[in-house]
Design a protein around this motif. Structure first.
Motif, PDB file in Angstrom:
ATOM      1  N   GLN A  38     -31.920  -3.266 -22.211  1.00 48.95           N
ATOM      2  CA  GLN A  38     -32.666  -4.056 -23.184  1.00 48.95           C
ATOM      3  C   GLN A  38     -33.755  -4.880 -22.516  1.00 48.95           C
ATOM      4  O   GLN A  38     -34.810  -5.106 -23.090  1.00 48.95           O
ATOM      5  CB  GLN A  38     -31.701  -4.974 -23.945  1.00 48.95           C
ATOM      6  N   GLU A  39     -33.485  -5.313 -21.286  1.00 47.59           N
ATOM      7  CA  GLU A  39     -34.476  -6.113 -20.578  1.00 47.59           C
ATOM      8  C   GLU A  39     -35.586  -5.248 -19.969  1.00 47.59           C
ATOM      9  O   GLU A  39     -36.733  -5.674 -19.882  1.00 47.59           O
ATOM     10  CB  GLU A  39     -33.798  -6.902 -19.455  1.00 47.59           C
ATOM     11  N   ASN A  40     -35.211  -4.061 -19.512  1.00 42.91           N
ATOM     12  CA  ASN A  40     -36.136  -3.216 -18.759  1.00 42.91           C
ATOM     13  C   ASN A  40     -36.455  -1.966 -19.565  1.00 42.91           C
ATOM     14  O   ASN A  40     -35.594  -1.089 -19.725  1.00 42.91           O
ATOM     15  CB  ASN A  40     -35.502  -2.841 -17.414  1.00 42.91           C
ATOM     16  N   PRO A  41     -37.667  -1.827 -20.086  1.00 47.55           N
ATOM     17  CA  PRO A  41     -37.981  -0.682 -20.961  1.00 47.55           C
ATOM     18  C   PRO A  41     -37.981   0.657 -20.246  1.00 47.55           C
ATOM     19  O   PRO A  41     -37.911   1.700 -20.902  1.00 47.55           O
ATOM     20  CB  PRO A  41     -39.377  -1.027 -21.497  1.00 47.55           C
ATOM     21  N   VAL A  42     -38.062   0.697 -18.914  1.00 49.22           N
ATOM     22  CA  VAL A  42     -38.112   1.981 -18.203  1.00 49.22           C
ATOM     23  C   VAL A  42     -36.714   2.560 -17.996  1.00 49.22           C
ATOM     24  O   VAL A  42     -36.568   3.687 -17.531  1.00 49.22           O
ATOM     25  CB  VAL A  42     -38.822   1.834 -16.842  1.00 49.22           C
ATOM     26  N   VAL A  43     -35.663   1.796 -18.323  1.00 44.28           N
ATOM     27  CA  VAL A  43     -34.290   2.243 -18.114  1.00 44.28           C
ATOM     28  C   VAL A  43     -33.794   2.974 -19.345  1.00 44.28           C
ATOM     29  O   VAL A  43     -33.847   2.441 -20.457  1.00 44.28           O
ATOM     30  CB  VAL A  43     -33.375   1.049 -17.792  1.00 44.28           C
ATOM     31  N   ASP A  44     -33.309   4.189 -19.155  1.00 39.64           N
ATOM     32  CA  ASP A  44     -32.705   4.980 -20.222  1.00 39.64           C
ATOM     33  C   ASP A  44     -31.262   5.267 -19.847  1.00 39.64           C
ATOM     34  O   ASP A  44     -30.986   5.973 -18.876  1.00 39.64           O
ATOM     35  CB  ASP A  44     -33.455   6.306 -20.422  1.00 39.64           C
ATOM     36  N   LEU A  45     -30.317   4.726 -20.628  1.00 41.74           N
ATOM     37  CA  LEU A  45     -28.914   4.996 -20.366  1.00 41.74           C
ATOM     38  C   LEU A  45     -28.513   6.377 -20.837  1.00 41.74           C
ATOM     39  O   LEU A  45     -27.608   6.991 -20.301  1.00 41.74           O
ATOM     40  CB  LEU A  45     -28.039   3.945 -21.065  1.00 41.74           C
ATOM     41  N   ASN A  46     -29.204   6.861 -21.854  1.00 40.64           N
ATOM     42  CA  ASN A  46     -28.918   8.187 -22.390  1.00 40.64           C
ATOM     43  C   ASN A  46     -30.202   8.990 -22.385  1.00 40.64           C
ATOM     44  O   ASN A  46     -31.300   8.455 -22.256  1.00 40.64           O
ATOM     45  CB  ASN A  46     -28.376   8.085 -23.830  1.00 40.64           C
ATOM     46  N   HIS A 258      -1.786  16.866   0.614  1.00 40.54           N
ATOM     47  CA  HIS A 258      -2.413  15.577   0.899  1.00 40.54           C
ATOM     48  C   HIS A 258      -2.984  14.996  -0.396  1.00 40.54           C
ATOM     49  O   HIS A 258      -3.379  15.744  -1.300  1.00 40.54           O
ATOM     50  CB  HIS A 258      -3.511  15.724   1.947  1.00 40.54           C
ATOM     51  N   PHE A 259      -3.035  13.675  -0.442  1.00 36.47           N
ATOM     52  CA  PHE A 259      -3.550  13.005  -1.637  1.00 36.47           C
ATOM     53  C   PHE A 259      -4.983  12.569  -1.382  1.00 36.47           C
ATOM     54  O   PHE A 259      -5.289  11.942  -0.361  1.00 36.47           O
ATOM     55  CB  PHE A 259      -2.675  11.798  -1.984  1.00 36.47           C
ATOM     56  N   LEU A 260      -5.847  12.889  -2.328  1.00 35.57           N
ATOM     57  CA  LEU A 260      -7.268  12.586  -2.213  1.00 35.57           C
ATOM     58  C   LEU A 260      -7.702  11.711  -3.380  1.00 35.57           C
ATOM     59  O   LEU A 260      -7.256  11.902  -4.523  1.00 35.57           O
ATOM     60  CB  LEU A 260      -8.099  13.863  -2.198  1.00 35.57           C
ATOM     61  N   ALA A 261      -8.574  10.756  -3.092  1.00 38.76           N
ATOM     62  CA  ALA A 261      -9.141   9.885  -4.124  1.00 38.76           C
ATOM     63  C   ALA A 261     -10.510  10.419  -4.522  1.00 38.76           C
ATOM     64  O   ALA A 261     -11.305  10.807  -3.661  1.00 38.76           O
ATOM     65  CB  ALA A 261      -9.262   8.455  -3.608  1.00 38.76           C
ATOM     66  N   ARG A 262     -10.760  10.439  -5.803  1.00 40.30           N
ATOM     67  CA  ARG A 262     -12.085  10.839  -6.288  1.00 40.30           C
ATOM     68  C   ARG A 262     -12.527   9.870  -7.373  1.00 40.30           C
ATOM     69  O   ARG A 262     -11.703   9.286  -8.077  1.00 40.30           O
ATOM     70  CB  ARG A 262     -12.094  12.275  -6.812  1.00 40.30           C
ATOM     71  N   SER A 263     -13.822   9.725  -7.497  1.00 37.26           N
ATOM     72  CA  SER A 263     -14.367   8.809  -8.488  1.00 37.26           C
ATOM     73  C   SER A 263     -14.198   9.380  -9.885  1.00 37.26           C
ATOM     74  O   SER A 263     -14.351  10.588 -10.103  1.00 37.26           O
ATOM     75  CB  SER A 263     -15.848   8.543  -8.197  1.00 37.26           C
ATOM     76  N   SER A 264     -13.872   8.514 -10.818  1.00 36.64           N
ATOM     77  CA  SER A 264     -13.741   8.947 -12.215  1.00 36.64           C
ATOM     78  C   SER A 264     -15.081   9.009 -12.916  1.00 36.64           C
ATOM     79  O   SER A 264     -15.172   9.529 -14.033  1.00 36.64           O
ATOM     80  CB  SER A 264     -12.818   7.981 -12.972  1.00 36.64           C
ATOM     81  N   HIS A 265     -16.121   8.492 -12.268  1.00 39.73           N
ATOM     82  CA  HIS A 265     -17.439   8.490 -12.887  1.00 39.73           C
ATOM     83  C   HIS A 265     -18.177   9.782 -12.543  1.00 39.73           C
ATOM     84  O   HIS A 265     -17.976  10.358 -11.475  1.00 39.73           O
ATOM     85  CB  HIS A 265     -18.251   7.281 -12.402  1.00 39.73           C
ATOM     86  N   PRO A 266     -19.034  10.249 -13.417  1.00 37.85           N
ATOM     87  CA  PRO A 266     -19.769  11.473 -13.129  1.00 37.85           C
ATOM     88  C   PRO A 266     -20.692  11.291 -11.940  1.00 37.85           C
ATOM     89  O   PRO A 266     -21.056  10.178 -11.578  1.00 37.85           O
ATOM     90  CB  PRO A 266     -20.561  11.718 -14.425  1.00 37.85           C
ATOM     91  N   GLU A 267     -21.043  12.423 -11.336  1.00 38.23           N
ATOM     92  CA  GLU A 267     -21.898  12.377 -10.164  1.00 38.23           C
ATOM     93  C   GLU A 267     -23.322  11.935 -10.501  1.00 38.23           C
ATOM     94  O   GLU A 267     -24.032  11.408  -9.666  1.00 38.23           O
ATOM     95  CB  GLU A 267     -21.930  13.760  -9.491  1.00 38.23           C
ATOM     96  N   ARG A 268     -23.761  12.189 -11.728  1.00 44.12           N
ATOM     97  CA  ARG A 268     -25.124  11.816 -12.083  1.00 44.12           C
ATOM     98  C   ARG A 268     -25.251  10.296 -12.115  1.00 44.12           C
ATOM     99  O   ARG A 268     -24.264   9.583 -12.327  1.00 44.12           O
ATOM    100  CB  ARG A 268     -25.519  12.409 -13.431  1.00 44.12           C
ATOM    101  N   PRO A 269     -26.435   9.756 -11.921  1.00 44.01           N
ATOM    102  CA  PRO A 269     -26.620   8.298 -11.929  1.00 44.01           C
ATOM    103  C   PRO A 269     -26.232   7.690 -13.271  1.00 44.01           C
ATOM    104  O   PRO A 269     -26.179   8.370 -14.297  1.00 44.01           O
ATOM    105  CB  PRO A 269     -28.117   8.137 -11.646  1.00 44.01           C
ATOM    106  N   ALA A 270     -25.955   6.396 -13.248  1.00 42.90           N
ATOM    107  CA  ALA A 270     -25.557   5.704 -14.473  1.00 42.90           C
ATOM    108  C   ALA A 270     -26.682   5.665 -15.495  1.00 42.90           C
ATOM    109  O   ALA A 270     -26.441   5.557 -16.689  1.00 42.90           O
ATOM    110  CB  ALA A 270     -25.101   4.281 -14.144  1.00 42.90           C
ATOM    111  N   PHE A 271     -27.921   5.735 -15.026  1.00 41.19           N
ATOM    112  CA  PHE A 271     -29.073   5.771 -15.926  1.00 41.19           C
ATOM    113  C   PHE A 271     -30.213   6.436 -15.184  1.00 41.19           C
ATOM    114  O   PHE A 271     -30.134   6.717 -13.979  1.00 41.19           O
ATOM    115  CB  PHE A 271     -29.451   4.355 -16.387  1.00 41.19           C
ATOM    116  N   HIS A 272     -31.275   6.724 -15.891  1.00 36.35           N
ATOM    117  CA  HIS A 272     -32.464   7.305 -15.258  1.00 36.35           C
ATOM    118  C   HIS A 272     -33.694   6.536 -15.720  1.00 36.35           C
ATOM    119  O   HIS A 272     -33.654   5.836 -16.736  1.00 36.35           O
ATOM    120  CB  HIS A 272     -32.600   8.794 -15.584  1.00 36.35           C
TER     121      HIS A 272
END
Length: 449
Positions: A38-46, A258-272
């Motif tokens: 909302q503050e930054n017009p160049v940020v697109d979350l979707n 063996h037990f491995l940890a992985r991120s639950s978030h997608p690999e793509r950036p949070a926004f573009h």
């Protein structure tokens, strides 16, 4: 005077931002990104469609307006979203849930009351607390609100005759008394709620029976009746707290033993960064526009870098925890070992405060459930190689298996744990027992009797 040379490390704004992002929980990060968009017009979350061709002048005006009115725009946009979304009003004043004063007011509409009495009852209803009690005495209400005491007392009589039974009482004793009178119950039950509630809470049945001159069996029957009453008649109208949602940040999976940890978030950036504004930055001939967009794009890129670093640090910390607590993922709580944040920090080559920020309000999901990352740390409260969580499991098992006619004392439990390879002090045994909500020796014996 003396000249002293010192070396001081100071954090710049970028480092501070990265530390703030690092310690954000998943929900806090989501809210932060929503506010950023909302503050930054160049940020697109979707993925958003680019502006239509030929709208450059309109967009430039919009950019200038945003630069001057970001705060006001966010405020009024929030008001607009709130007013246009009826679901957002659920549970708030004027929303879809009924409050206790509203419930009482609806009952008054069906009674033949004069306007003054009805207004007084509505006023008294507005003074009720969350339990449905009127804690302020009538004399004080009359004095502070310039209402005749007779009118307050008349309104209070009407209020206490309404539903839910017990509403408008000054205290617990009167609340239960009103409910018994409404149900037509007298005898020992009524006498107990008037004068002997404290003795009833202390299970002094024989003392109550002697004072009332009745058999103790009647006291037991009265206790059963009293337990069926509602000590908080207004609580049903309390707006429930929203259920807390937990979004695991880390998943733990087993691969080839063996037990491995992985991120639950997608690999793509949070926004573009919006492609239109990126092109506009490269093509615009207006310096004001270029400076504004350059500032916004740089700010967005710094946030992206902070989020990327957050994910990397969190994943490294989680994997270090998994490596050191591998037996827990195989055997459960009893296999949890002592682990300090300093140990993980040393393994990763970072400061202990970095580990503390990284695991703050972060959650790990494995086949055994969801755990906060901070849960895996302890200072070895249970001596040797046994962690605090494992000591609690062993303590509960000992208590569950004890002879209920002769419960083990804290000292005996301490000795039994030491024989099982978990040497801890008697004071620590008492502490863990309290944390598990397990009563002491006499409490366990009385409960089983």
């Amino acid at each position: 005077m003396e000249l002293v040379q010192k070396q001081i490390q100071q954090l710049d704004q970028r480092q501070i931002q990265r530390l703030e992002v690092l310690q954000m929980s998943a929900l806090e990060l989501r809210d932060y990104l929503q506010e950023l968009s909302q503050e930054n017009p160049v940020v697109d979350l979707n993925d958003a469609a680019p502006p239509e061709p030929g709208r450059e002048d309109e967009q430039l005006q919009h950019l200038r307006w945003l630069a001057d009115n970001d705060r006001q725009n966010r405020y009024y946009q929030g008001l607009w979203d709130y007013e246009s979304d009826p679901i957002a009003r659920i549970g708030v004043s004027g929303g879809l849930e009924e409050t206790l004063p509203q419930f009482i007011s609806r009952q008054l509409d069906r009674l033949s009351l004069d306007g003054e009495t009805a207004r007084t009852v509505r006023f008294l209803a507005s003074c009720l607390d969350g339990d449905g009690y009127l804690r302020t005495c009538p004399q004080e209400l009359a004095r502070d609100c310039a209402i005749p005491l007779e009118a307050i007392q008349a309104g209070l009589a009407v209020l206490r005759a309404l539903e839910p039974a017990g509403v408008g009482a000054e205290n617990l004793s009167q609340c239960l008394e009103l409910q018994l009178e409404r149900a037509g119950v007298g005898g020992p039950a009524l006498a107990i709620v008037r004068d002997h509630l404290e003795s009833l809470a202390r299970c002094r049945y024989r003392l109550i029976a002697d004072k009332l001159g009745v058999p103790v069996e009647q006291v037991f029957c009265a206790q059963k009746t009293i337990r069926e009453l509602d000590p908080r008649p207004g609580a049903v109208f309390d707006r429930p707290e929203p259920a807390p949602y937990i979004y695991p940040d880390i998943f733990v999976e087993e691969h080839n033993g063996h037990f491995l940890a992985r991120s639950s978030h997608p690999e793509r950036p949070a926004f573009h960064i919006n492609g239109y504004y990126r092109d506009l930055l490269a093509q615009s001939q207006q310096r004001e526009v270029r400076d504004y967009l350059r500032q916004k794009v740089q700010a967005a890129q710094e946030v992206l870098q902070a989020i990327t670093q957050r994910q990397d640090t969190l994943l490294r910390c989680a994997q270090a925890i998994v490596d050191r607590q591998e037996e827990f993922f195989r055997a459960g709580d009893e296999a949890l070992r002592p682990l300090r944040m300093a140990d993980v920090a040393q393994a990763l080559g970072v400061h202990e405060s970095t580990v503390s920020r990284a695991v703050r309000e972060k959650y790990l999901q494995c086949q055994r459930g969801v755990y906060p990352l901070s849960w895996f740390f302890s200072r070895g409260g249970a001596g040797g190689d046994v962690g605090g969580a494992a000591a609690r499991v062993m303590l509960r098992r000992l208590i569950d298996a004890e002879d209920k006619t002769h419960p083990l004392s804290d000292q005996k439990l301490c000795e039994a744990l030491a024989q099982a390879g978990c040497p801890i002090s008697r004071r620590t045994v008492a502490k863990y027992r309290d944390e598990l909500n397990i009563p002491g020796t006499s409490g366990r014996k009385a409960r089983e009797a």
